[in-house]
Design a protein around this motif. Structure first.
Motif, PDB file in Angstrom:
ATOM      1  N   PRO A   7       6.709  -4.139   0.563  1.00 16.26           N
ATOM      2  CA  PRO A   7       6.560  -3.037   1.514  1.00 16.26           C
ATOM      3  C   PRO A   7       6.454  -3.553   2.948  1.00 16.26           C
ATOM      4  N   ASN A  17       3.095   2.726   5.125  1.00 12.02           N
ATOM      5  CA  ASN A  17       2.462   1.640   4.383  1.00 12.02           C
ATOM      6  C   ASN A  17       1.613   0.845   5.374  1.00 12.02           C
ATOM      7  N   ALA A  42      -0.209   2.824   0.451  1.00  9.49           N
ATOM      8  CA  ALA A  42       1.239   3.025   0.384  1.00  9.49           C
ATOM      9  C   ALA A  42       1.600   4.506   0.382  1.00  9.49           C
TER      10      ALA A  42
END
Length: 131
Positions: free
Chosen positions: A11, A27, A77
């Motif tokens: 991410p 994120n 996230a």
């Protein structure tokens, strides 16, 4: 036929200072500054989280509350920014597409900029009427 394995992308984390009202899919890797239970809402807590660019309030629900321990580094996230009483709050969607978990052991410690709390900035909601 050869099996193709799809590689998982790491991410991309953004900084707290990049958050804006009404945006989603964020994120972040942040440090938990403190966590307070919401008295009238069982299974909910508000955690002040941040990084070197600033802090914001994260509203944790149910099992998320257990992860939000003071001083811990967490990965959040697919979070959204909502306005509550004109202030930004970081939340996870109810559809369970977001997650919060302890950061990997090799994650570096974060020094939080406690002088800049983005949840203390008041925003006005403006309606745009097209003619």
């Amino acid at each position: 036929m050869a099996e193709s394995k799809q590689e998982l992308k790491k991410p991309e984390f953004i900084k707290v200072e990049q958050l804006r009202p009404g945006t989603s899919g964020h994120n972040l890797r942040v440090k938990v500054v403190n966590t307070k239970q919401i008295v009238r809402q069982r299974g909910r807590a508000e955690s002040l989280v941040g990084d070197e660019t600033g802090m914001i309030v994260f509203t944790a629900r149910n099992e998320q509350v257990n992860v939000m321990k003071e001083g811990s580094i967490v990965d959040i996230a697919n979070a959204n920014i909502e306005l509550q009483k004109g202030s930004m709050r970081l939340i996870l969607p109810f559809d369970r597409t977001g997650s919060v978990k302890a950061a990997a052991a090799e994650a570096a410690d974060i020094t939080v900029n406690e002088d800049c709390n983005f949840s203390l900035i008041e925003f006005d909601s403006v309606s745009i009427v097209e003619s």
